[in-house]
Design an enzyme around this catalytic site. Structure first.
Site, short mmCIF file in Angstrom:
data_model
loop_
_atom_site.label_atom_id
_atom_site.label_comp_id
_atom_site.label_asym_id
_atom_site.label_seq_id
_atom_site.Cartn_x
_atom_site.Cartn_y
_atom_site.Cartn_z
N SER A 1 0.84 -1.20 0.00
CA SER A 1 0.00 0.00 0.00
C SER A 1 0.87 1.25 0.00
CB SER A 1 -0.90 0.00 1.23
OG SER A 1 -0.10 0.20 2.38
N LYS A 2 0.21 2.36 -0.12
CA LYS A 2 0.87 3.67 -0.24
C LYS A 2 1.94 3.90 0.82
CE LYS A 2 -1.42 7.34 -2.65
NZ LYS A 2 -0.68 6.91 -3.78
N ARG A 3 1.72 3.35 2.00
CA ARG A 3 2.68 3.64 3.07
C ARG A 3 4.03 3.00 2.78
NH1 ARG A 3 3.00 -0.54 6.87
NH2 ARG A 3 1.34 -1.89 6.10
N GLY B 1 5.40 3.09 -0.29
CA GLY B 1 6.02 3.87 -1.38
C GLY B 1 5.07 3.90 -2.56
N GLU C 1 2.63 6.28 -10.49
CA GLU C 1 3.60 6.72 -9.47
C GLU C 1 5.01 6.22 -9.78
OE1 GLU C 1 0.74 7.13 -5.52
OE2 GLU C 1 1.58 5.19 -6.06
#
Ligand code: GLU
Length: 471
Positions: free
Chosen positions: A240-242, A244, A250
């Site tokens: 997930s985003k946390r 990276g 992205e």
């Protein structure tokens, strides 16, 4: 049999890297078998649907170079066909109308839970007649699942996966507002599109058992299934985003090349001996289900970065220059002109070895595409009255140098060191690096001087002298 694989994303506004891997594996399997790879947009959630979200997916596939063989179809547009299949199942007695209200279903679930039983629909309307139907009451259509025994999914990755049929309750295929459910739509579309192989994340394995109930009821041949293990983040949870970057866009923005992302995704779930560097062409030749790993893999950003560094070195310089252009703007606020573009192209071999991403490459490129009149702290340490004397000597010598190339430049700097710096080449090169680059790190300096050319080199040395004299 013609192999037809599919990628059926739900347009959420981004393409998760896990979905990109699913797309890649479907693409590779199709290409390996001279088959077709088709796209279906699962856009039945109309409240959240937007054309932009579809564009994000198509752009991501294009960027990765995963070309597909159809005009992407819309699941929503096929709604009437889904309804037709539901009606057919109803007519044949393989599905039935269920009139339970949401409240009644909730009570059913609550009491099953309190009795410690598996929460499932209790088949209340399964064997009732039309004459039992309450008037003016909304209904859903449920499909009849087998009541006992077990079902097996022969999976090309996991082997035979078995489930007790008790766990498959009679699921809804048509909602009370007449819209088809996802389970029904997927099966009908896969069948109509002639999908031979369904390759998807193993989070869909439970759905597969349910979807097979529809295949069986319709008497349709099932596709071959291959369920891929998940991609995990560092701590073991879903990536997930946390952790990276997680979406294809992205990774693109972070300066990764598509071939590096593809190579990394391939290795993250498939292997061929100890091979690490595998081009897409090789992957098409080699890809099979045997090589797919059975357990979940952790996403390793460092490994991706080192693959990216490899592909940056391998990349054609003109292509790199094109890819770099937006990063020069966003990272160092530079727009190339003819002079700086050709200089950067000439210097590309020296700087590309020093960058792991296009973001880093943009910073490495600074020395070839901006004027150097400012110096960072480390460079400033090199700029003092002693170095001004060396710079003046260098200027004199360089002005008369007709062959502005690596070897004569080196000889000239050595001579300058002998004359003005106790024969210590470093005492010439360190201030010279500061003058030419504005910092203390750069690619090999004689090569950089050759790329900058005589005029620009002289200007930068003079700028450094001016800076020293002003401070
Ligand atoms: N639309 C589903 C998803 O995005 C894919 C379902 C499937 O592969 O069958 O997860």
């Amino acid at each position: 049999m013609t192999v037809i694989t599919r990628f059926p994303p739900s347009p959420t506004g981004m393409m998760h890297i896990g979905n990109a891997r699913t797309a890649l594996f479907n693409y590779l399997y199709a290409r390996h078998n001279d088959g077709k790879f088709v796209i279906r947009i699962e856009d039945t959630d109309r409240a959240r649907h937007s054309d932009e979200a579809v564009d994000v997916i198509i752009d991501s596939l294009n960027w990765l170079g995963l070309d597909f063989d159809n005009t992407p179809t819309s699941q929503y547009a096929n709604k009437d066909r889904h309804i037709e299949v539901a009606q057919e199942l109803l007519t044949e007695g393989k599905a039935y109308k269920c009139y339970c209200s949401p409240e009644e279903l909730q009570e059913m679930r609550d009491s099953m839970k309190s009795e410690g039983r598996i929460v499932a629909y209790n088949n209340k309307w399964r064997d009732k007649n039309d004459s039992d139907a309450p008037a003016d009451t909304p209904y859903v259509i449920r499909i009849k699942s087998p009541l006992d025994g077990h079902s097996v999914v022969p999976d090309s990755v996991q082997g035979d996966v078995k489930v007790e049929n008790k766990q498959l309750d009679d699921m809804i295929i048509l909602r009370s507002d007449g819209t088809p459910t996802y389970m029904l739509a997927v099966v009908v579309d896969d069948y109509d599109m002639g999908i031979s192989h369904v390759i998807r994340g193993d989070d869909h394995l439970n759905n597969t058992f349910r979807q097979n109930v529809i295949y069986d009821a319709m008497g349709w041949d099932k596709p071959t299934y291959a369920h891929l293990p998940m991609i995990l983040g560092d701590g073991g949870g879903k990536l997930s985003k946390r952790h990276g970057a997680v979406s294809v866009d992205e990774f693109k923005q972070a300066g990764y090349l598509p071939e590096a992302v593809n190579n990394y995704l391939l290795r993250l779930g498939w292997g061929h001996g100890d091979d690490e560097i595998i081009s897409i062409e090789q992957a098409i030749k080699l890809f099979d289900f045997k090589g797919i790993t059975k357990s979940a893999a952790k996403f390793d950003y460092t490994k991706l970065e080192s693959l990216n560094a490899h592909y940056i070195v391998e990349a054609d310089n003109q292509r790199l220059l094109d890819l770099l252009t937006p990063f020069l703007k966003s990272e160092i606020d530079v727009e190339l002109n003819e002079t700086t573009a050709s200089r950067l192209l000439n210097g590309m071999n020296g700087i590309k070895e020093r960058a792991k991403t296009l973001v880093q490459l943009a910073h490495e490129a600074r020395l070839y595409c901006t004027d150097i009149t400012e110096y960072d702290d480390k460079a400033q340490k090199q700029l003092n009255t002693d170095s001004a004397i060396i710079f003046k000597g260098l200027l004199e010598n360089l002005k008369t140098l007709s062959d502005f190339n690596h070897d004569p430049l080196e000889a000239l700097c050595r001579d300058t060191a002998t004359a003005l710096a106790d024969d210590k080449l470093g005492k010439v090169m360190m201030p010279l690096r500061a003058a030419l680059t504005g910092t203390d790190k750069s690619p090999a300096l004689f090569e950089a001087m050759e790329v900058l050319g005589k005029d620009e080199t002289l200007i930068r040395i003079q700028n450094a002298i001016d800076f020293i004299e002003k401070s």
